[in-house]
Design a protein around this motif. Sequence first.
Motif, PDB file in Angstrom:
ATOM      1  N   PHE A   1      39.320  41.901  40.547  1.00 50.08           N
ATOM      2  CA  PHE A   1      40.404  41.940  41.530  1.00 50.08           C
ATOM      3  C   PHE A   1      41.756  42.256  40.907  1.00 50.08           C
ATOM      4  O   PHE A   1      42.584  42.900  41.546  1.00 50.08           O
ATOM      5  N   PRO A   2      42.025  41.865  39.658  1.00 48.04           N
ATOM      6  CA  PRO A   2      43.280  42.337  39.060  1.00 48.04           C
ATOM      7  C   PRO A   2      43.342  43.867  39.005  1.00 48.04           C
ATOM      8  O   PRO A   2      44.383  44.457  39.299  1.00 48.04           O
ATOM      9  N   ALA A   3      42.220  44.514  38.668  1.00 51.77           N
ATOM     10  CA  ALA A   3      42.193  45.985  38.652  1.00 51.77           C
ATOM     11  C   ALA A   3      42.337  46.534  40.063  1.00 51.77           C
ATOM     12  O   ALA A   3      43.091  47.490  40.298  1.00 51.77           O
ATOM     13  N   ARG A   4      41.644  45.946  41.022  1.00 51.98           N
ATOM     14  CA  ARG A   4      41.738  46.384  42.414  1.00 51.98           C
ATOM     15  C   ARG A   4      43.178  46.272  42.925  1.00 51.98           C
ATOM     16  O   ARG A   4      43.688  47.180  43.567  1.00 51.98           O
ATOM     17  N   ASN A   5      43.808  45.147  42.653  1.00 49.01           N
ATOM     18  CA  ASN A   5      45.158  44.927  43.180  1.00 49.01           C
ATOM     19  C   ASN A   5      46.170  45.882  42.559  1.00 49.01           C
ATOM     20  O   ASN A   5      47.034  46.421  43.255  1.00 49.01           O
ATOM     21  N   LEU A   6      46.063  46.118  41.254  1.00 45.52           N
ATOM     22  CA  LEU A   6      46.968  47.063  40.610  1.00 45.52           C
ATOM     23  C   LEU A   6      46.710  48.472  41.135  1.00 45.52           C
ATOM     24  O   LEU A   6      47.649  49.238  41.382  1.00 45.52           O
TER      25      LEU A   6
ATOM     26  N   ASP B   1      36.992  47.877  51.072  1.00 45.12           N
ATOM     27  CA  ASP B   1      36.000  47.472  50.079  1.00 45.12           C
ATOM     28  C   ASP B   1      36.348  46.104  49.487  1.00 45.12           C
ATOM     29  O   ASP B   1      35.481  45.244  49.317  1.00 45.12           O
ATOM     30  N   SER B   2      37.631  45.892  49.186  1.00 46.75           N
ATOM     31  CA  SER B   2      38.068  44.608  48.613  1.00 46.75           C
ATOM     32  C   SER B   2      37.838  43.464  49.578  1.00 46.75           C
ATOM     33  O   SER B   2      37.385  42.383  49.178  1.00 46.75           O
ATOM     34  N   LEU B   3      38.126  43.693  50.852  1.00 46.59           N
ATOM     35  CA  LEU B   3      37.947  42.633  51.838  1.00 46.59           C
ATOM     36  C   LEU B   3      36.472  42.358  52.122  1.00 46.59           C
ATOM     37  O   LEU B   3      36.115  41.238  52.501  1.00 46.59           O
ATOM     38  N   ARG B   4      35.610  43.356  51.932  1.00 46.42           N
ATOM     39  CA  ARG B   4      34.162  43.119  52.050  1.00 46.42           C
ATOM     40  C   ARG B   4      33.699  42.169  50.937  1.00 46.42           C
ATOM     41  O   ARG B   4      32.824  41.337  51.136  1.00 46.42           O
ATOM     42  N   LEU B   5      34.299  42.326  49.763  1.00 46.77           N
ATOM     43  CA  LEU B   5      33.922  41.489  48.624  1.00 46.77           C
ATOM     44  C   LEU B   5      34.548  40.103  48.689  1.00 46.77           C
ATOM     45  O   LEU B   5      33.948  39.124  48.251  1.00 46.77           O
ATOM     46  N   SER B   6      35.778  40.030  49.185  1.00 48.71           N
ATOM     47  CA  SER B   6      36.479  38.745  49.272  1.00 48.71           C
ATOM     48  C   SER B   6      37.476  38.787  50.421  1.00 48.71           C
ATOM     49  O   SER B   6      38.447  39.542  50.378  1.00 48.71           O
ATOM     50  N   HIS B   7      37.231  37.967  51.409  1.00 49.88           N
ATOM     51  CA  HIS B   7      38.140  37.914  52.554  1.00 49.88           C
ATOM     52  C   HIS B   7      39.478  37.270  52.193  1.00 49.88           C
ATOM     53  O   HIS B   7      40.402  37.291  52.992  1.00 49.88           O
ATOM     54  N   ASN B   8      39.584  36.699  50.986  1.00 50.01           N
ATOM     55  CA  ASN B   8      40.787  35.991  50.571  1.00 50.01           C
ATOM     56  C   ASN B   8      41.720  36.818  49.690  1.00 50.01           C
ATOM     57  O   ASN B   8      42.665  36.272  49.139  1.00 50.01           O
ATOM     58  N   ASP B   9      41.469  38.100  49.532  1.00 47.24           N
ATOM     59  CA  ASP B   9      42.336  38.944  48.697  1.00 47.24           C
ATOM     60  C   ASP B   9      43.658  39.142  49.442  1.00 47.24           C
ATOM     61  O   ASP B   9      43.746  39.928  50.383  1.00 47.24           O
ATOM     62  N   GLU B  10      44.683  38.399  49.001  1.00 46.31           N
ATOM     63  CA  GLU B  10      45.959  38.390  49.722  1.00 46.31           C
ATOM     64  C   GLU B  10      46.629  39.755  49.769  1.00 46.31           C
ATOM     65  O   GLU B  10      47.190  40.141  50.795  1.00 46.31           O
ATOM     66  N   LEU B  11      46.597  40.484  48.675  1.00 44.35           N
ATOM     67  CA  LEU B  11      47.245  41.795  48.662  1.00 44.35           C
ATOM     68  C   LEU B  11      46.526  42.748  49.608  1.00 44.35           C
ATOM     69  O   LEU B  11      47.175  43.459  50.386  1.00 44.35           O
TER      70      LEU B  11
ATOM     71  N   TYR C   1      48.191  44.614  52.903  1.00 44.57           N
ATOM     72  CA  TYR C   1      48.124  46.051  53.163  1.00 44.57           C
ATOM     73  C   TYR C   1      47.409  46.337  54.484  1.00 44.57           C
ATOM     74  O   TYR C   1      47.790  47.230  55.225  1.00 44.57           O
ATOM     75  N   LEU C   2      46.354  45.570  54.785  1.00 39.96           N
ATOM     76  CA  LEU C   2      45.626  45.750  56.036  1.00 39.96           C
ATOM     77  C   LEU C   2      46.539  45.455  57.228  1.00 39.96           C
ATOM     78  O   LEU C   2      46.543  46.194  58.216  1.00 39.96           O
ATOM     79  N   ALA C   3      47.350  44.398  57.129  1.00 38.90           N
ATOM     80  CA  ALA C   3      48.294  44.064  58.208  1.00 38.90           C
ATOM     81  C   ALA C   3      49.334  45.171  58.367  1.00 38.90           C
ATOM     82  O   ALA C   3      49.683  45.545  59.495  1.00 38.90           O
ATOM     83  N   GLU C   4      49.817  45.715  57.251  1.00 41.48           N
ATOM     84  CA  GLU C   4      50.787  46.812  57.328  1.00 41.48           C
ATOM     85  C   GLU C   4      50.159  48.032  57.991  1.00 41.48           C
ATOM     86  O   GLU C   4      50.794  48.717  58.787  1.00 41.48           O
TER      87      GLU C   4
END
Length: 186
Positions: free
Chosen positions: A97-102, A122-132, A136-139
Amino acid sequence: ERTGTKREQATGAVAALFLRMAEASGFPRGSFMNLGITYGNLGRDAEAEQHYRRAIALAPDLAETYLSYATWLRSKGRTADARTPLEAAVRINPLSFPARNLLMEIYSEQGNWQALDGLIEDSLRLSHNDELARRYLAERANRQSSGAGDPQPAPEALLHQSAGECRAGKYEECIATARKEIGRAS
């Protein structure tokens, strides 16, 4: 003597010791990544890059090396160059997730909305708690419902961009990027 000179001498001595230890132990995985980090901290960019590239060549399946290299590239204001190693890190370790977020921040900065949207999903499929990713999804949802154009880069992306510009000695660009975000946040 100045403190900076002492620090550089100490870091150089540690790098030399680390290199000798790595040689003696047959250069275990990660050795060259650590040398890249050390020489990067010394500001010896050519040597840092050489060690990062060697680390990747010797351990192409180690996602942490790609992430470290990309983080260093970004710190040098080389955001475009950081994208490829981050994409590799995510391919090798989808749970990095550090790589995904960057990578999300870089896609946002570059206006690569299609890649950003795919990475968010893809990130949210793996973890619904990825804040970043959730931000971005809300934006994206706000943009779609308001009919607005492409989203603005996240504040974190502009902070990294501004800091990278300062480290690269691009002070006018650093100030302009910081002021852009301050004006947008007001």
